[in-house]
Enzyme design. Sequence first.
Site, PDB file in Angstrom:
ATOM      1  N   GLY A 125     -12.939  -8.670 -24.506  1.00  0.00           N
ATOM      2  CA  GLY A 125     -13.526  -9.983 -24.157  1.00  0.00           C
ATOM      3  C   GLY A 125     -14.449  -9.832 -23.083  1.00  0.00           C
ATOM      4  O   GLY A 125     -14.346  -9.145 -22.188  1.00  0.00           O
ATOM      5  N   GLY A 190      -0.258  11.165  -3.198  1.00  0.00           N
ATOM      6  CA  GLY A 190      -0.134   9.643  -3.177  1.00  0.00           C
ATOM      7  C   GLY A 190       1.444   9.680  -3.133  1.00  0.00           C
ATOM      8  O   GLY A 190       2.065   9.617  -3.951  1.00  0.00           O
ATOM      9  N   ILE A 194       4.350   5.176  -7.332  1.00  0.00           N
ATOM     10  CA  ILE A 194       4.296   6.002  -8.728  1.00  0.00           C
ATOM     11  C   ILE A 194       4.655   7.371  -8.282  1.00  0.00           C
ATOM     12  O   ILE A 194       5.548   8.075  -8.894  1.00  0.00           O
ATOM     13  CB  ILE A 194       2.887   5.797  -9.429  1.00  0.00           C
ATOM     14  CG1 ILE A 194       2.399   4.588  -9.993  1.00  0.00           C
ATOM     15  CG2 ILE A 194       2.912   7.237 -10.336  1.00  0.00           C
ATOM     16  CD1 ILE A 194       1.309   4.359 -10.433  1.00  0.00           C
ATOM     17  N   GLU A 197       8.490   7.589  -7.791  1.00  0.00           N
ATOM     18  CA  GLU A 197       9.256   7.253  -9.016  1.00  0.00           C
ATOM     19  C   GLU A 197       8.795   8.660  -9.960  1.00  0.00           C
ATOM     20  O   GLU A 197       9.963   9.102 -10.331  1.00  0.00           O
ATOM     21  CB  GLU A 197       8.828   6.029  -9.714  1.00  0.00           C
ATOM     22  CG  GLU A 197       9.355   4.794  -8.824  1.00  0.00           C
ATOM     23  CD  GLU A 197       9.277   3.426  -9.886  1.00  0.00           C
ATOM     24  OE1 GLU A 197       9.781   2.417  -9.232  1.00  0.00           O
ATOM     25  OE2 GLU A 197       8.306   3.679 -10.919  1.00  0.00           O
ATOM     26  N   ASP A 322      -3.002  -8.314 -12.036  1.00  0.00           N
ATOM     27  CA  ASP A 322      -3.383  -7.174 -10.947  1.00  0.00           C
ATOM     28  C   ASP A 322      -5.120  -7.332 -10.720  1.00  0.00           C
ATOM     29  O   ASP A 322      -5.530  -6.737  -9.904  1.00  0.00           O
ATOM     30  CB  ASP A 322      -3.299  -5.868 -11.702  1.00  0.00           C
ATOM     31  CG  ASP A 322      -1.935  -5.360 -11.837  1.00  0.00           C
ATOM     32  OD1 ASP A 322      -1.186  -6.085 -11.254  1.00  0.00           O
ATOM     33  OD2 ASP A 322      -1.629  -4.243 -11.989  1.00  0.00           O
ATOM     34  N   MET A 328       0.374  -5.695  -6.902  1.00  0.00           N
ATOM     35  CA  MET A 328      -0.092  -5.524  -8.310  1.00  0.00           C
ATOM     36  C   MET A 328       1.498  -5.144  -9.015  1.00  0.00           C
ATOM     37  O   MET A 328       1.806  -3.984  -9.121  1.00  0.00           O
ATOM     38  CB  MET A 328      -0.680  -4.063  -8.562  1.00  0.00           C
ATOM     39  CG  MET A 328      -2.211  -4.427  -8.082  1.00  0.00           C
ATOM     40  SD  MET A 328      -3.306  -2.806  -8.400  1.00  0.00           S
ATOM     41  CE  MET A 328      -4.880  -3.606  -8.208  1.00  0.00           C
ATOM     42  N   HIS A 331       6.100  -8.864 -12.383  1.00  0.00           N
ATOM     43  CA  HIS A 331       6.750 -10.143 -12.113  1.00  0.00           C
ATOM     44  C   HIS A 331       5.714 -11.073 -11.451  1.00  0.00           C
ATOM     45  O   HIS A 331       5.748 -12.518 -11.776  1.00  0.00           O
ATOM     46  CB  HIS A 331       7.978 -10.092 -11.724  1.00  0.00           C
ATOM     47  CG  HIS A 331       8.022  -9.323 -10.347  1.00  0.00           C
ATOM     48  ND1 HIS A 331       8.190  -7.790 -10.634  1.00  0.00           N
ATOM     49  CD2 HIS A 331       8.207  -9.384  -8.925  1.00  0.00           C
ATOM     50  CE1 HIS A 331       8.375  -7.175  -9.514  1.00  0.00           C
ATOM     51  NE2 HIS A 331       8.133  -8.147  -8.423  1.00  0.00           N
ATOM     52  N   HIS A 454      34.848  -9.511  -5.883  1.00  0.00           N
ATOM     53  CA  HIS A 454      35.413  -8.462  -5.490  1.00  0.00           C
ATOM     54  C   HIS A 454      36.044  -7.533  -6.610  1.00  0.00           C
ATOM     55  O   HIS A 454      36.692  -7.901  -7.324  1.00  0.00           O
ATOM     56  CB  HIS A 454      36.364  -8.600  -4.352  1.00  0.00           C
ATOM     57  CG  HIS A 454      37.014  -7.312  -3.752  1.00  0.00           C
ATOM     58  ND1 HIS A 454      36.497  -6.635  -2.917  1.00  0.00           N
ATOM     59  CD2 HIS A 454      38.390  -6.715  -3.949  1.00  0.00           C
ATOM     60  CE1 HIS A 454      37.305  -5.523  -2.597  1.00  0.00           C
ATOM     61  NE2 HIS A 454      38.453  -5.742  -3.352  1.00  0.00           N
TER      62      HIS A 454
END
Length: 475
Positions: A125, A190, A194, A197, A322, A328, A331, A454
């Site tokens: 687009g 970095g 990311i 993880e 984002d 970013m 949710h 519990h």
Amino acid sequence: MSTKEFDVLVIGGGPGGYVAAIRAAQLGFKTACCESNPYADPKGEPRLGGTCLNVGCIPSKALLHTSHLFEEAGHAFESQGISVGTPKIDVAKMIGRKSTIVDQLTGGIKGLFKKNKVTLLNGHGAFAGKTDAGWHINVGEELVIAKQVIVATGSAPRHLPGIPVDNKIVCDNVGALDIDAVPKKLAVIGAGVIGLEMGSVWRRLGAEVIVLEAMPDFLAAADQDVAKEAQKLFTKQGLKFNLGVQIGEVKVGKKGVAINYKDKDGADQKLEADRLIVSVGRVPNTAGLNADAVGLKITERGMIEVDDHCRTNLPGVWAVGDVVRGPMLAHKAMEEGVMVAELMAGQAGHCNFDTIPWVIYTSPEIAWVGKTEQQLKAAGVAYKVGKIPFLANGRALGMGDPTGFVKMLADANTDRILGVHIIGPNASELIGEAVVAMEFAGCSEDLARICHAHPTLSEVVHEAALACDKRPLHF
Ligand code: FAD
Ligand code: NAI
């Protein structure tokens, strides 16, 4: 060129875009969503779900789960009396399972579009102009005229100059999710979300993982208590961190990389590895939108400029996810998508940026919402702290995972909860209770008075609330 008219056109079919499209259609708008389809689809069809479903949240969590089971089988089963021998990993099978989940979910969104009567357009687009009939958008070979446009074009990995990403030897998030064999030595540039993880995935499967991070502090955005605990635990697991480095020349060969860098003391160092993951943040996707042609404002940092309600400087043009300011996160993108659709319909759409949770799906998981202790100190806010370790929780002990803690920060005068920081088992699920409490302007006393089942991990959140008033019962 054929012309199609809609009330709403959403550009981009990621979490921000597909959710906005579904909600707009539910509210009675004639809605279309166009997707430029960069993800490999065997049938050449547009794949919905964006970064999140195709090359982000979902595939990474699938690999984290498999690698977690692998590690449990290799290291944790024995202490509970289970012998399974030395586990082996079939990487192709693991990647195949991940891809099946991705296919299932991306296909599922197409089903949701059908159910909600959203028209899916296959193509890129780009703004073409405006008439009284609405905004003109070129979508592939078609012209779409829409009264309102929601730009949800997301983000792409940031690459570093001089480090070409081929997604074989040098990977961004796309290649990191498709590595075909466990690397002997994996370098990661970095130590962000990311890096932690994906570094954890391949470390658990047997790679030696060395992470090079520019910042001197580990996980600077997290509460520093949590960051310190995380660095200690991840280091114990075998991840190697070099903080405060400056990356120099990187040589890429057919079998690996050689990374020259300066360490925190300015000394020259060289790291050789057979794979490299570059995870140094993401950049918003605005190129190719033809924003200049219609005067759509882009900030100096490359994001579409929006207000708190995701309105751009152009009437009837909105932007979410984002591609705009803020974290970013999928949710957050979805929340904004729903908010915009509801505002378009004249409803009171809302997105509370103060209660967006963060989760890092390592082991232990890290999750937080609201302010960190260092932020409260810097702002001069008087606060109290309730901090309880999972070691004091029967369920965590039973699960064999009593690591980490829950730390609650509440206003010293009003008792209102200002932040909750968790490092420990199922932190990703536990943070939900804190989000609900904060969304309803809850106090630590409110959580302290709620009955928690519990034995559950949620009792640690309960105890942290009690500890804010210096009256924990089990610690
Ligand atoms: P995107 O998901 O990027 O979607 C944008 C879509 O727009 C894409 O499909 C793109 O093809 C399309 N597009 C772009 N330009 C055009 C155009 N001109 N015309 C048509 N289509 C276009 N977030 C979490 O909350 N939890 C996690 O666990 C998590 N894990 C992640 C793991 C990884 C490895 C990565 C990389 C990200 C992760 N994220 C996670 C972040 C999350 O994926 C993003 O925040 C989320 O996808 C943003 O949604 P979006 O709709 O704004 O953009
Ligand atoms: P990030 O912003 O989380 O981390 C990037 C890291 O790279 C930072 O620590 C930064 O200091 C470092 N860095 C930047 N330039 C560098 C350089 N030249 N040399 C060395 N280090 C450098 O970004 P990441 O990990 O790429 O993830 C992108 C985004 O995707 C995240 O910010 C998050 O929004 C989203 N994401 C969310 C996840 C989740 O919610 N669980 C999982 C993965 C990604």
